[in-house]
Write a protein that holds these residues in place. Structure first.
Motif, PDB file in Angstrom:
ATOM      1  N   VAL A 152       0.843  -1.194   0.000  1.00  0.00           N
ATOM      2  CA  VAL A 152       0.000   0.000   0.000  1.00  0.00           C
ATOM      3  C   VAL A 152       0.882   1.249   0.000  1.00  0.00           C
ATOM      4  O   VAL A 152       0.633   2.195  -0.762  1.00  0.00           O
ATOM      5  N   LEU A 153       1.923   1.257   0.809  1.00  0.00           N
ATOM      6  CA  LEU A 153       2.847   2.394   0.845  1.00  0.00           C
ATOM      7  C   LEU A 153       3.486   2.616  -0.520  1.00  0.00           C
ATOM      8  O   LEU A 153       3.581   3.744  -1.006  1.00  0.00           O
ATOM      9  N   GLU A 154       3.888   1.539  -1.153  1.00  0.00           N
ATOM     10  CA  GLU A 154       4.481   1.644  -2.492  1.00  0.00           C
ATOM     11  C   GLU A 154       3.483   2.242  -3.491  1.00  0.00           C
ATOM     12  O   GLU A 154       3.831   3.102  -4.294  1.00  0.00           O
ATOM     13  N   LYS A 155       2.232   1.827  -3.414  1.00  0.00           N
ATOM     14  CA  LYS A 155       1.190   2.373  -4.295  1.00  0.00           C
ATOM     15  C   LYS A 155       0.959   3.851  -3.994  1.00  0.00           C
ATOM     16  O   LYS A 155       0.748   4.655  -4.906  1.00  0.00           O
ATOM     17  N   CYS A 156       1.008   4.239  -2.719  1.00  0.00           N
ATOM     18  CA  CYS A 156       0.873   5.651  -2.357  1.00  0.00           C
ATOM     19  C   CYS A 156       1.962   6.479  -3.035  1.00  0.00           C
ATOM     20  O   CYS A 156       1.692   7.559  -3.567  1.00  0.00           O
ATOM     21  N   LEU A 157       3.185   5.968  -3.026  1.00  0.00           N
ATOM     22  CA  LEU A 157       4.282   6.667  -3.682  1.00  0.00           C
ATOM     23  C   LEU A 157       4.027   6.794  -5.183  1.00  0.00           C
ATOM     24  O   LEU A 157       4.321   7.824  -5.783  1.00  0.00           O
ATOM     25  N   ASP A 158       3.462   5.761  -5.774  1.00  0.00           N
ATOM     26  CA  ASP A 158       3.198   5.764  -7.218  1.00  0.00           C
ATOM     27  C   ASP A 158       2.143   6.780  -7.630  1.00  0.00           C
ATOM     28  O   ASP A 158       2.271   7.427  -8.660  1.00  0.00           O
TER      29      ASP A 158
END
Length: 141
Positions: A52-58
């Motif tokens: 989820v954190l990675e998707k937030c960055l994206d």
């Protein structure tokens, strides 16, 4: 939205949250990103919530540029800073690589300082070597 704290860590629920981040309303995306910002270290250390954190960055662009700045500030300048611990965590490899890829300006300078401070430890692990490889591609380190 009240279930976000539980869903980001859930084996299947994190997929729902990532779908909302990809296709949902801006106010829902903003609320999820702000939850992750307030729990960035905890989010990075959990398999599901790290995705989820990675998707937030994206997705933190355009209308979410303020959230992007807050998230990067928390990762790079927060207490610790959290990115130091994240890099050394087994799930943090992907997050660190994404932060390297998307950094610019003062973020790049701060990121290089952080990387230099943990370079010897990163060289000792497979995941750390991947982070250093991403840094070499971006910064020529």
């Amino acid at each position: 939205m009240q279930q976000v704290p539980r869903l980001v860590k859930d084996t299947y629920g994190h997929n729902v949250i990532r779908a909302v981040l990809s296709y949902g309303e801006v106010e829902h995306q903003r609320a999820i990103i702000r939850h992750v910002i307030s729990n960035v270290l905890e989010s990075a250390r959990n398999r599901q919530s790290s995705l989820v954190l990675e998707k937030c960055l994206d997705i933190a662009t355009g209308e979410l540029v303020e959230e992007r700045m807050l998230l990067m500030a928390e990762l790079l300048w927060g207490e610790g800073p959290p990115l130091l611990e994240i890099m050394l965590d087994r799930f943090g490899n992907y997050i660190a690589q994404r932060v390297i890829q998307m950094s610019w300006g003062a973020e790049e300078q701060r990121l290089q300082e952080i990387l230099e401070s943990v370079k010897p430890r990163l060289r000792q692990s497979t995941n750390g070597k991947r982070i250093l490889q991403a840094a070499r591609r971006k910064f020529g380190m």
